[in-house]
Each structure stands twice: as C-alpha cells, then as structure tokens.
Design an enzyme around this catalytic site. Sequence first.
Site, PDB file in Angstrom:
ATOM      1  N   SER A  40       0.764  -1.234  -0.139  1.00  0.00           N
ATOM      2  CA  SER A  40       0.294   0.285   0.167  1.00  0.00           C
ATOM      3  C   SER A  40       0.942   1.654   0.036  1.00  0.00           C
ATOM      4  O   SER A  40       0.657   1.809  -0.582  1.00  0.00           O
ATOM      5  CB  SER A  40      -0.910  -0.255   1.076  1.00  0.00           C
ATOM      6  OG  SER A  40      -1.206  -1.135   1.155  1.00  0.00           O
ATOM      7  N   GLY A 123      -6.598   5.477  10.020  1.00  0.00           N
ATOM      8  CA  GLY A 123      -7.459   4.331   9.732  1.00  0.00           C
ATOM      9  C   GLY A 123      -8.423   3.500   9.936  1.00  0.00           C
ATOM     10  O   GLY A 123      -8.163   2.317   9.758  1.00  0.00           O
ATOM     11  N   ASP A 155      -8.283   3.546  -2.634  1.00  0.00           N
ATOM     12  CA  ASP A 155      -9.686   3.279  -3.677  1.00  0.00           C
ATOM     13  C   ASP A 155     -11.042   2.645  -2.905  1.00  0.00           C
ATOM     14  O   ASP A 155     -11.755   2.842  -2.917  1.00  0.00           O
ATOM     15  CB  ASP A 155      -9.314   2.716  -4.691  1.00  0.00           C
ATOM     16  CG  ASP A 155      -8.528   2.117  -4.596  1.00  0.00           C
ATOM     17  OD1 ASP A 155      -8.111   1.257  -3.644  1.00  0.00           O
ATOM     18  OD2 ASP A 155      -7.988   1.109  -6.154  1.00  0.00           O
ATOM     19  N   LYS A 244      -0.416  -1.099  -6.944  1.00  0.00           N
ATOM     20  CA  LYS A 244      -0.298  -2.282  -5.498  1.00  0.00           C
ATOM     21  C   LYS A 244       1.096  -2.753  -6.034  1.00  0.00           C
ATOM     22  O   LYS A 244       1.160  -3.648  -6.805  1.00  0.00           O
ATOM     23  CB  LYS A 244      -0.996  -2.967  -4.760  1.00  0.00           C
ATOM     24  CG  LYS A 244      -1.325  -2.827  -3.153  1.00  0.00           C
ATOM     25  CD  LYS A 244      -2.265  -2.830  -3.066  1.00  0.00           C
ATOM     26  CE  LYS A 244      -2.926  -3.181  -1.199  1.00  0.00           C
ATOM     27  NZ  LYS A 244      -4.234  -3.869  -0.914  1.00  0.00           N
ATOM     28  N   HIS A 258      -1.934  -7.809   0.256  1.00  0.00           N
ATOM     29  CA  HIS A 258      -2.596  -6.436   2.017  1.00  0.00           C
ATOM     30  C   HIS A 258      -2.002  -6.769   3.211  1.00  0.00           C
ATOM     31  O   HIS A 258      -2.618  -8.115   3.308  1.00  0.00           O
ATOM     32  CB  HIS A 258      -3.978  -6.107   1.021  1.00  0.00           C
ATOM     33  CG  HIS A 258      -4.514  -5.488   2.206  1.00  0.00           C
ATOM     34  ND1 HIS A 258      -4.146  -3.472   1.127  1.00  0.00           N
ATOM     35  CD2 HIS A 258      -4.824  -5.140   3.764  1.00  0.00           C
ATOM     36  CE1 HIS A 258      -4.594  -3.018   2.729  1.00  0.00           C
ATOM     37  NE2 HIS A 258      -5.135  -3.609   3.806  1.00  0.00           N
ATOM     38  N   GLU A 366     -23.818  14.062   9.728  1.00  0.00           N
ATOM     39  CA  GLU A 366     -23.498  14.102  11.079  1.00  0.00           C
ATOM     40  C   GLU A 366     -22.049  13.478  10.787  1.00  0.00           C
ATOM     41  O   GLU A 366     -21.032  13.982  11.925  1.00  0.00           O
ATOM     42  CB  GLU A 366     -24.193  13.138  12.503  1.00  0.00           C
ATOM     43  CG  GLU A 366     -25.952  13.754  12.428  1.00  0.00           C
ATOM     44  CD  GLU A 366     -26.649  13.536  11.257  1.00  0.00           C
ATOM     45  OE1 GLU A 366     -28.036  13.862  11.561  1.00  0.00           O
ATOM     46  OE2 GLU A 366     -26.592  12.497  10.685  1.00  0.00           O
ATOM     47  N   HIS A 416     -32.329  16.914  22.464  1.00  0.00           N
ATOM     48  CA  HIS A 416     -33.997  16.411  22.555  1.00  0.00           C
ATOM     49  C   HIS A 416     -33.266  14.370  23.137  1.00  0.00           C
ATOM     50  O   HIS A 416     -33.815  13.562  22.498  1.00  0.00           O
ATOM     51  CB  HIS A 416     -34.335  15.612  20.908  1.00  0.00           C
ATOM     52  CG  HIS A 416     -34.830  16.774  20.593  1.00  0.00           C
ATOM     53  ND1 HIS A 416     -34.120  18.439  20.675  1.00  0.00           N
ATOM     54  CD2 HIS A 416     -36.117  17.385  19.577  1.00  0.00           C
ATOM     55  CE1 HIS A 416     -35.108  19.197  19.972  1.00  0.00           C
ATOM     56  NE2 HIS A 416     -36.424  18.183  19.928  1.00  0.00           N
TER      57      HIS A 416
END
Length: 623
Positions: A40, A123, A155, A244, A258, A366, A416
């Site tokens: 990576s 992360g 990605d 990669k 990976h 949010e 609330h």
Amino acid sequence: MESYHKPDQQKLQALKDTANRLRISSIQATTAAGSGHPTSCCSAAEIMAVLFFHTMRYKSQDPRNPHNDRFVLSKGHAAPILYAVWAEAGFLAEAELLNLRKISSDLDGHPVPKQAFTDVATGSLGQGLGAACGMAYTGKYFDKASYRVYCLLGDGELSEGSVWEAMAFASIYKLDNLVAILDINRLGQSDPAPLQHQMDIYQKRCEAFGWHAIIVDGHSVEELCKAFGQAKHQPTAIIAKTFKGRGITGVEGKESWHGKPFPKNMAEQIIQEIYSQIQSKKKILATPPQEDAPSVDIANIRMPSLPSYKVGDKIATRKAYGQALAKLGHASDRIIALDGDTKNSTFSEIFKKEHPDRFIECYIAEQNMVSIAVGCATRNRTVPFCSTFAAFFTRAFDQIRMAAISESNINLCGSHCGVSIGEDGPSQMALEDLAMFRSVPTSTVFYPSDGVATEKAVELAANTKGICFIRTSRPENAIIYNNNEDFQVGQAKVILKSKDDQVTVIGAGVTLHEALAAAELLKKEKINIRVLDPFTIKPLDRKLILDSARATKGRILTVEDHYYEGGIGEAVSSAVVGEPGITVTHLAVNRVPRSGKPAELLKMFGIDKDAIAQAVRGLITKA
C-alpha cells in the site's frame, strides 16, 4: 489555468529517486516490524514524493507550524511511507524507521498525533477527507491564509459514505484550497475494489460532486507535478492510477499481498532491485511556506458576564445552550458552531444570528460534521461546538472515537434526550448517548439541569481538553440556581437536604426536577430525601455521592431519562462499588419507548415524581 512550470529533467529524476527511497524505507520498516502494509505504501511513493518535495510548502523542522500546508493520510495503513517522508525531510532519524510498531517508538501502525507531523489519527477508513475539509474551511474562512490542504485516500475507502459527505461539503463551501489525491491501486484488503481501474467512473463521480477531477498516471512524477499545478478555483481531485506493490517484481498488481511484510531474504532482493534504479542520493529540500496565518490564542475563554436568569423562570436547556454559545462567541472570534440542519431545534441558530461568519451548516451528515470539527480544531485554530439531536451522534460514534485518538478538543451538544421529548417517538429519543460518550477515553460528559448550569457547562467545555458532550433537554424546566453559582467539572451539587434525609436521590435534567417534585410529595408524609445534581456524569463527584449516601443510611436512588445500560445509575454504581453499607437502586427506561406526551411517557417508564416517591417508600420500608 495557472501557468505550469515543468520541472527540469534533473528535478524529475530527483523526485523519482525520492519515491524509490520512500519505497525502500517502507519495505525495510515493515520487514523489521514483521507487520504492516508495504504494498500500500509502494503504490503511493511517487504521489508522496511529488507532494512533499515539489508541491507542498512547509517547515520540515516544525511540522505543526501554523503557516505550513497540511497533509492528511486518510489511508492510514500506509503510515510507513509517511514516516519515510519525514525521515527524508530530515525531521526523523532514518534509524527510527526500523522501530515501526514497537511499544518503545512513537511510530504506531497507523498515524497518531503523538507524532508532531500528524494532525489527526487515521486508520479507520473514510474519515481523513472530512478532517481535511475542516482544515481547509478554517484556512479559507477563519485564518484567511494561503496554506493548502492535501488528503491522500485509498480506493478501498471510497466505498465509505462519509467520504462522499465530505466531497459534498467541500463543493458546497468552494474549498479551492483543498486537494484530494485518490490512490487507485485497484486492490482492497481481501478483494479488488469495486471499480478497479475504471478511472472514468471515478472522475465522473468526483465531477458530479462539484470537484475539478484530473486523471493521472500515479507513477509519473511529471504528470503529478502538472496536476498539482492546475487551477485552484474549486476543490481538486487528482485521480491517480497506481499499482499496489509498484516496483516489486512478482508482487506489483497482484492480489493477496495486503498487509503482508516481506520476509527478510525477499526484502533484500526487492530493495536491491529498487536501489539499482536510484541515480542520485541527493535529497530535495522542503520549500518554506508563506507566513500569513494569524496568531491565535484559544486559552481561557470566559463568558463576558454572569448568567441573567431568574430563579423559578422556565427555559429548556437546549435553548439555554444556544443563548450561552452565542454569548461565548462574543468572548472570542475563535468560537465556532456547526450543526446538522437542526439549528432551530438545538438553538444553535441563535449563534448563527449573532455570528453568521462563524456558523457552519453541515446539513444532515453527522459523521462528516464531527470530522469537520476535528479538522477545524487542529493546531488550536478554533474551539468548535457541534450540535444535533443526541440520538444522531450515535451515527458518528466511530468519528467520535477517532477524535479521542486524535487528541482532539471538540465540543458536542446533543439535544432531545430521552422519552421526555414526547410525541416524536423513539427514533428521535437519545437513550444510549450517555453510555456512548462515557466510554470515550478523553470525554467529559455534562448534563446540566437548568439554564444557569447550561451556560456554565458551555463555558467549561470551551476550556476543557478532550471530547466534551453536553446533554440538553426539550422540556422547559425551572431555573434552580442563582446566577453566581460556581460550577466545576466533576463537582456535583446538593439541591435539597435536611438533617434527617433518608434516601439520596440522584437525577439530572428532567429527572432532577421530577426528584424535586417527589420531595414535595414525600414531605407531606414526613419523609425527607436528599437530592443531588451530578452536573457532570463523567467525571462523577464520588466524594459528595458517598458523603450523601452515608448521611442517608447508605441508600442511593438514581433516576434517569436513559436506558439502564451505561447511564447515570451504572456510573454511580461503579463509583461506590465495594463501599460497605451502600446500596444503589436504579430507575431508568427499560424498553423501546413510543410516542406520547412527555408526562405520560415519564410515568409509563417509571421515572416521574410518583415513581420516585414510590421507590423511596419502598427503600424505607425495606429497612
């Protein structure tokens, strides 16, 4: 478009050499650690080389200088190449890179702010761009400075909805000082990313969100230099086609690599192959920034005057919050407010009316709102207050958790809360929020019960490190404190007491007022109770609670507009556990509620004055 000055061949070769040194350092570090993500890192080597040694402006020996360009590594698992960059720049010792992931080193597996060059922890994917938006907004609208903000995304994380919330935000607010670099290396953790190398689709998506989108060969330093030099009239997305494991024979572009470091023998062969391509060991010096960011001081921000309430008058704490925040805004132009399209309910609209240039409408997003606040707070540039219904902060729990890891100082006001909101029903009722915020390691949890306490909570939150949560209520309740009452974090208040109190009742917000009403009922029966207002649920005033309990035959009754799990009752129980002769009885909401009038719901769930009085009678009878 700005005129593009193509680097000469010597500079281009130096950038290529830098990229390969970054690759080598990343491989060496992960092999030494026995864990990490070297492939990576390798896909981003040219991107990082061009960014830090051609495009960005910063002081390499002062990473947090306010004038510096900002960088956020949203794909945080590529941390080794970030560390390699700062070694290349001369801030870190090369030898320190080999301590990656060791308990004795600050070079964690993913970036954290104990590293001077890391503003926000990453992360947990999908959050870096939101923080970068907050930095860019601050730079453009508050600092009005020339520093720019760069964010590198993978990605895989583009499947996260929070990324697209941030993309929309950047476009709405025309953040032309923001550049997102998408490292499209085709492969996720366990499978290829959904679009793989369909670069045109990535471009169309970015353009649809209002970004200037440029497709480049992510391993061409010349194309990257040109892309970074393009026009800055809108946020820019540089969509870099990468591979990669780039530069590693037999690994480049292959699946199943990976998060796998290379064995020592294999690493040595790879390093030898990459090293053979380096033509010069000469390092490129960082370009210093333009020094035009203002000096900022956010320490010790105090209310310009005491509260101006009258005992007995009624006001909802949510409205008192809006008034208090607007008032505090007059004390410092670095107090800012963010809201998720609920400003007419949270009353942050009062702040907007008085300080329109410091109000950020984040709309119904949010997760992104919290990330924006974290970005705005970096380098101590602002003091952000975010508001929405407390229930809706649960959607952003990961962002709040990461804010704590980021050592961020942000303030969140949730309105609330509980069944007392009434007819809107359970989807709008915060009944898990105390549990959530209490679990955050750097949190302070305020639960004010009247307008005076709310104003004090806002002032204290502005000056308290970490994640501050202020829980406000919808119903109007009486002012119970004098305007000159002193409040402190971790200091509870005895609201009602006598020499012959038989039970200590602890309530907050609506239930504190129900407890006071219950005391009136019980007084007619010649039963006296002591009523405590905790003010902060975390930290809790353990000493006052224990002293009160011992003065009331060891009996404590907690009553809260929250579920049993994780709320006031469990906080109090934890505080007194192991203390001889003390028992804690809880009243709380015990199931998913429904619509109804506030008084009906408080009664239905056994947290009103009658339920409190009955529980007190039961405790006395037991004795």
